[in-house]
Design a protein around this motif. Structure first.
Motif, mmCIF file in Angstrom:
data_model
loop_
_atom_site.group_PDB
_atom_site.id
_atom_site.type_symbol
_atom_site.label_atom_id
_atom_site.label_comp_id
_atom_site.label_asym_id
_atom_site.label_seq_id
_atom_site.Cartn_x
_atom_site.Cartn_y
_atom_site.Cartn_z
ATOM 1 N N LEU A 10 0.758 -1.255 -0.069
ATOM 2 C CA LEU A 10 -0.132 -0.050 0.011
ATOM 3 C C LEU A 10 0.826 1.308 -0.030
ATOM 4 O O LEU A 10 0.459 2.076 -0.830
ATOM 5 N N LEU A 11 1.943 1.337 1.032
ATOM 6 C CA LEU A 11 2.739 2.588 1.008
ATOM 7 C C LEU A 11 3.501 2.798 -0.125
ATOM 8 O O LEU A 11 3.446 3.910 -0.674
ATOM 9 N N SER A 12 4.113 1.827 -0.635
ATOM 10 C CA SER A 12 5.108 2.042 -1.721
ATOM 11 C C SER A 12 4.404 2.198 -3.170
ATOM 12 O O SER A 12 4.689 3.059 -3.738
ATOM 13 N N THR A 13 3.106 1.648 -3.225
ATOM 14 C CA THR A 13 2.200 2.008 -4.394
ATOM 15 C C THR A 13 1.677 3.384 -4.254
ATOM 16 O O THR A 13 1.855 4.220 -5.420
ATOM 17 N N ALA A 14 1.416 3.844 -3.137
ATOM 18 C CA ALA A 14 1.017 5.375 -3.026
ATOM 19 C C ALA A 14 2.140 6.160 -3.188
ATOM 20 O O ALA A 14 1.901 7.184 -3.906
ATOM 21 N N ALA A 15 3.334 5.937 -3.025
ATOM 22 C CA ALA A 15 4.438 6.639 -3.058
ATOM 23 C C ALA A 15 4.998 7.132 -4.172
ATOM 24 O O ALA A 15 5.255 8.234 -4.544
ATOM 25 N N TYR A 16 4.968 6.109 -5.390
ATOM 26 C CA TYR A 16 5.341 6.418 -6.637
ATOM 27 C C TYR A 16 4.016 7.103 -7.471
ATOM 28 O O TYR A 16 4.077 8.029 -8.358
ATOM 29 N N MET A 17 2.732 6.658 -7.039
ATOM 30 C CA MET A 17 1.686 6.989 -7.765
ATOM 31 C C MET A 17 1.280 8.220 -7.633
ATOM 32 O O MET A 17 0.728 8.853 -8.660
#
Length: 392
Positions: free
Chosen positions: A222-229
């Motif tokens: 969740l966090l990594s996806t939100a980070a780049y998106m």
């Protein structure tokens, strides 16, 4: 319960079935990335506001977030190939229904059901892919399947939007529906039959979900996806308003992100099978570093263009490792865990507008959105280190 003969995992080159799953995910994923490019045309054609048209994106995202886990349970005892073809058929039919009506409520409903089918397909496709290969290539096979989404991002969405420009907004979606049906036919003909190694058990799936280590990986997802998106979603505005890039060049620069994503999946898939923590850390630290440099060098065109490419690499290099960790931790009951991973990905994407909105509504500039991405990536690192304690 119908039983399929188990296709033996193969060594050497990845089997054709893995690439067929990627093709199918590309077809269905193109519908997600295409919609943003035709929102004004939809709003004009249906005589609705742009925000109302934007709700079609939210409806699809909601279907993906809530659809994966329940569908994983409902179809657990189905042959996997049957589930894949069924979800593709539902997706294509619902998409077609939404294209032959002007009723806004019906279109919203079909978008939601398309999201449900998409989530169901993605979850089962990931489990099917790892069943076709030996355990030492689980992450690589998962990376190839997910690469269908990166290709949808850099090619499927833009190509569909271009087609819709000449044929009306429905044209691109008709192409997606036809391609999805074609992929379903290929799945029936060419995909080897696979099934769980033992009798599927809802209790075993639920017991596996009680493992704390799995929820650490879901949080990383969740966090990594939100980070780049969060950076990707606002790159167009960032490039034109802050960096000063002429609008005509923005699509080409955004394509570099997709090229980087494809490269990241390729590299990450090879590294993650042997050293998953290294791939996860490389991705998180890479997202944090490239995001921070984007904010600091925001007015340097050459630097920004290079960093957009590197952000794509960093953002996707950890995806194969995420799937590798999930299927390692949930090896005996992977279906529900895989579906929850899909939901975590989509939830990370869905959180982006809210997080960015808080900063922008408070009067902060677009650069603050990039800094939020860097902060989210930094917050991912402790979770990766926590997961390392359980890496075998």
């Amino acid at each position: 319960m119908s039983v399929e003969a188990q296709a033996p995992p193969t060594r050497g080159r990845l089997p054709l079935g893995v690439y067929l799953l990627a093709l199918s995910l590309f077809a269905m994923g193109s519908a997600e990335f295409l919609l943003a490019g035709v929102l004004p045309a939809i709003a004009a054609d249906l005589d609705i506001s742009l925000s109302a048209a934007g709700a079609l994106i939210s409806a699809f995202a909601a279907g993906v977030v809530v659809g994966g886990p329940p569908l994983a349970i409902l179809t657990l005892r189905w042959p996997r190939r049957t589930t894949l073809v069924a979800t593709q058929a539902v997706f294509a039919v619902c998409l077609a229904i939404g294209l032959v009506t002007d009723d806004y409520a019906v279109i919203v409903l079909t978008r939601f059901v398309c999201g449900l089918a998409y989530a169901g397909y993605w979850a089962v496709a990931a489990v099917t892919a790892i069943s076709l290969v030996t355990p030492d290539r689980t992450a690589r096979a998962s990376g190839v399947v997910v690469s269908g989404l990166s290709i949808a991002m850099i090619a499927g969405g833009p190509a569909g939007a271009l087609l819709s420009y000449f044929t009306g907004w429905r044209g691109g979606f008709w192409a997606v529906a036809i391609l999805t049906i074609a992929a379903a036919v290929l799945t029936m003909v060419a995909l080897p039959a696979t099934s769980a190694s033992g009798v599927p058990s809802v209790r075993a799936e639920l017991q596996t979900m009680r493992r704390p280590q799995l929820w650490v990986v879901f949080a990383i997802t969740l966090l990594s996806t939100a980070a780049y998106m969060i950076s990707f979603n606002y790159l167009a505005a960032f490039l034109t308003s802050i960096t000063g890039v002429p609008p005509v060049w923005v699509p080409a620069i955004l394509t570099l992100f997709g090229v980087g994503a494809f490269a990241g999946l390729s590299v990450g898939g090879r590294v993650a099978d042997r050293k998953p923590t290294r791939a996860l850390l490389a991705g998180a630290v890479g997202i944090a570093a490239t995001s921070a440099l984007l904010a600091l060098l925001s007015r340097n065109v050459v630097a920004v263009v290079a960093l957009v490419l590197l952000l794509g690499v960093a953002g996707f290099i950890l995806n194969p490792a995420i799937y590798g960790r999930v299927f390692t931790l949930a090896a005996k009951a992977p279906t529900l865990a895989g579906a929850t991973t899909v939901s975590a990905f989509q939830l990370g994407i869905s959180l982006v507008p809210g997080l960015a909105g808080v900063a922008l509504n408070a009067g902060a500039g677009l650069t603050s959105v990039i800094w939020i991405g860097a902060a989210l990536a930094v917050a991912t690192v402790p979770l990766i280190l926590l997961d390392r304690r359980h890496t075998t």
